[in-house]
Design a protein around this motif. Structure first.
Motif, PDB file in Angstrom:
ATOM      1  N   LEU A 291       0.830  -1.207   0.000  1.00 16.84           N
ATOM      2  CA  LEU A 291       0.000   0.000   0.000  1.00 16.84           C
ATOM      3  C   LEU A 291       0.868   1.261   0.000  1.00 16.84           C
ATOM      4  O   LEU A 291       0.531   2.259  -0.648  1.00 16.84           O
ATOM      5  CB  LEU A 291      -0.928   0.002   1.215  1.00 16.84           C
ATOM      6  CG  LEU A 291      -2.092  -0.991   1.172  1.00 16.84           C
ATOM      7  CD1 LEU A 291      -2.867  -0.957   2.487  1.00 16.84           C
ATOM      8  CD2 LEU A 291      -3.022  -0.694   0.001  1.00 16.84           C
TER       9      LEU A 291
ATOM     10  N   ALA B  10       2.135   1.708  -3.499  1.00 18.88           N
ATOM     11  CA  ALA B  10       1.063   2.016  -4.435  1.00 18.88           C
ATOM     12  C   ALA B  10       0.513   3.426  -4.260  1.00 18.88           C
ATOM     13  O   ALA B  10       0.222   4.110  -5.250  1.00 18.88           O
ATOM     14  CB  ALA B  10      -0.066   1.000  -4.299  1.00 18.88           C
ATOM     15  N   PHE B  11       0.388   3.883  -3.002  1.00 22.59           N
ATOM     16  CA  PHE B  11      -0.289   5.152  -2.758  1.00 22.59           C
ATOM     17  C   PHE B  11       0.636   6.281  -2.325  1.00 22.59           C
ATOM     18  O   PHE B  11       0.353   7.452  -2.591  1.00 22.59           O
ATOM     19  CB  PHE B  11      -1.398   4.962  -1.720  1.00 22.59           C
ATOM     20  CG  PHE B  11      -2.524   4.098  -2.210  1.00 22.59           C
ATOM     21  CD1 PHE B  11      -3.435   4.582  -3.131  1.00 22.59           C
ATOM     22  CD2 PHE B  11      -2.653   2.794  -1.775  1.00 22.59           C
ATOM     23  CE1 PHE B  11      -4.466   3.791  -3.610  1.00 22.59           C
ATOM     24  CE2 PHE B  11      -3.681   1.986  -2.250  1.00 22.59           C
ATOM     25  CZ  PHE B  11      -4.589   2.489  -3.171  1.00 22.59           C
TER      26      PHE B  11
ATOM     27  N   TYR C  90       4.124   6.129  -3.110  1.00 21.62           N
ATOM     28  CA  TYR C  90       4.887   6.143  -4.364  1.00 21.62           C
ATOM     29  C   TYR C  90       5.878   7.302  -4.411  1.00 21.62           C
ATOM     30  O   TYR C  90       5.756   8.247  -5.174  1.00 21.62           O
ATOM     31  CB  TYR C  90       3.915   6.227  -5.550  1.00 21.62           C
ATOM     32  CG  TYR C  90       4.592   6.083  -6.899  1.00 21.62           C
ATOM     33  CD1 TYR C  90       5.492   5.052  -7.150  1.00 21.62           C
ATOM     34  CD2 TYR C  90       4.318   6.983  -7.917  1.00 21.62           C
ATOM     35  CE1 TYR C  90       6.104   4.919  -8.379  1.00 21.62           C
ATOM     36  CE2 TYR C  90       4.924   6.862  -9.164  1.00 21.62           C
ATOM     37  CZ  TYR C  90       5.810   5.835  -9.386  1.00 21.62           C
ATOM     38  OH  TYR C  90       6.430   5.707 -10.615  1.00 21.62           O
TER      39      TYR C  90
ATOM     40  N   PHE D 125       0.218  12.418 -10.220  1.00 21.23           N
ATOM     41  CA  PHE D 125       0.350  11.404  -9.167  1.00 21.23           C
ATOM     42  C   PHE D 125       1.498  10.458  -9.491  1.00 21.23           C
ATOM     43  O   PHE D 125       2.192   9.965  -8.598  1.00 21.23           O
ATOM     44  CB  PHE D 125      -0.946  10.606  -9.018  1.00 21.23           C
ATOM     45  CG  PHE D 125      -0.822   9.448  -8.062  1.00 21.23           C
ATOM     46  CD1 PHE D 125      -0.885   9.652  -6.696  1.00 21.23           C
ATOM     47  CD2 PHE D 125      -0.602   8.157  -8.535  1.00 21.23           C
ATOM     48  CE1 PHE D 125      -0.747   8.582  -5.810  1.00 21.23           C
ATOM     49  CE2 PHE D 125      -0.465   7.088  -7.660  1.00 21.23           C
ATOM     50  CZ  PHE D 125      -0.541   7.293  -6.292  1.00 21.23           C
TER      51      PHE D 125
ATOM     52  N   TRP E 288       5.155   3.147 -12.271  1.00 18.74           N
ATOM     53  CA  TRP E 288       4.385   2.841 -11.066  1.00 18.74           C
ATOM     54  C   TRP E 288       4.112   1.344 -10.959  1.00 18.74           C
ATOM     55  O   TRP E 288       4.288   0.740  -9.891  1.00 18.74           O
ATOM     56  CB  TRP E 288       3.079   3.628 -11.087  1.00 18.74           C
ATOM     57  CG  TRP E 288       2.169   3.334  -9.926  1.00 18.74           C
ATOM     58  CD1 TRP E 288       2.239   3.858  -8.663  1.00 18.74           C
ATOM     59  CD2 TRP E 288       1.044   2.445  -9.922  1.00 18.74           C
ATOM     60  NE1 TRP E 288       1.232   3.356  -7.877  1.00 18.74           N
ATOM     61  CE2 TRP E 288       0.483   2.480  -8.628  1.00 18.74           C
ATOM     62  CE3 TRP E 288       0.458   1.636 -10.900  1.00 18.74           C
ATOM     63  CZ2 TRP E 288      -0.637   1.732  -8.277  1.00 18.74           C
ATOM     64  CZ3 TRP E 288      -0.663   0.880 -10.567  1.00 18.74           C
ATOM     65  CH2 TRP E 288      -1.197   0.943  -9.259  1.00 18.74           C
TER      66      TRP E 288
END
Length: 243
Positions: free
Chosen positions: A58, A61-62, A64, A123, A155
């Motif tokens: 997590l 992923a978030f 990053y 992002f 990513w």
């Protein structure tokens, strides 16, 4: 010309295309080995620090945040106080502050596109995207798909390699032991070379490097990133004004 025509800026001819995204993936592929190595190192470090597999995945992923994630692992502790949390936030914010200048350098390009599209691709915006975008824009490119494609590919690889690193455990928890900490600087140096624009850029580059080195010697932490970047940017701005 009507009032609406005067107020609405002209729309870009190619906001984002599949061809541009594929081009971005090809351009960023040269950086994939370094990204994989760093992601594996982060996953292994997270495992050694006691994070669960889900927490580690997590975070990649978030959050990053690449290097900032490795820095966070260096400062990670089993028990947290508000002071420790604030300290970690300041350090990681300092490391990531370079993104403000990188984004600003490409703002004339980004500003032509819808805010929703910019919010999405930013992002996934990284050092690699900035290098690729800067070179692509300098060559006359305008398709934002290049950054979107590169960002999505990076990513995805980062998250997958993080999982692999976690499984490997502490095998590469210390990147410097295997020289892994030199992989990304080497890649970035190779990518920056084509951005050279002659002797005019020498002074800002030298000033940024020297100020960063002096700051690193005098101040603990990662303040040298901000100080060096600002010194180079300000020097370049004054030289442009004087020209």
């Amino acid at each position: 010309m009507s009032r609406d025509q005067k107020m609405d800026p002209p729309a870009p001819q190619a906001p984002i295309t599949d061809a541009g995204m594929l081009l971005g993936v090809r351009k960023v592929s040269v950086l994939m080995p370094g990204i994989i190595v760093f992601a594996v190192a982060f996953g292994a470090a997270a495992s050694a620090k006691g994070l669960s597999f889900l927490e580690t995945m997590l975070m990649s992923a978030f959050v990053y945040a690449g290097v900032a994630q490795l820095v966070a692992m260096e400062l990670w502790r089993p028990e947290w106080s508000w002071g420790a949390i604030a300290g970690l936030a300041v350090v990681t914010a300092t490391v990531n502050a370079r993104m403000v200048l990188q984004g600003a350098s490409l703002q004339p390009w980004f500003a032509k596109y819808p805010k929703v599209l910019n919010a999405f691709h930013l992002f996934f915006f990284t050092d690699a995207n900035w290098l690729i975008g800067t070179r692509y824009q300098a060559e006359g490119g305008r398709d934002l798909g290049v950054l979107v494609g590169a960002g999505l590919a990076l990513w995805l690889v980062w998250v997958i390699a993080t999982g692999g690193g976690y499984m490997l455990g502490a095998l590469v928890s210390d990147p410097s032991r295997y020289g892994i900490d030199l992989v990304m600087p080497i890649f970035f140096a190779a990518m920056i070379v084509p951005l050279w624009r002659g002797r005019r850029g020498t002074v800002p580059w030298v000033v940024a490097g020297l100020v960063a080195l002096v700051t690193a010697r005098l101040v603990d932490g990662y303040a040298f990133i901000i100080v060096g970047s600002l010194a180079g940017a300000i020097t370049g701005a004054f030289r442009d004004d004087a020209a």
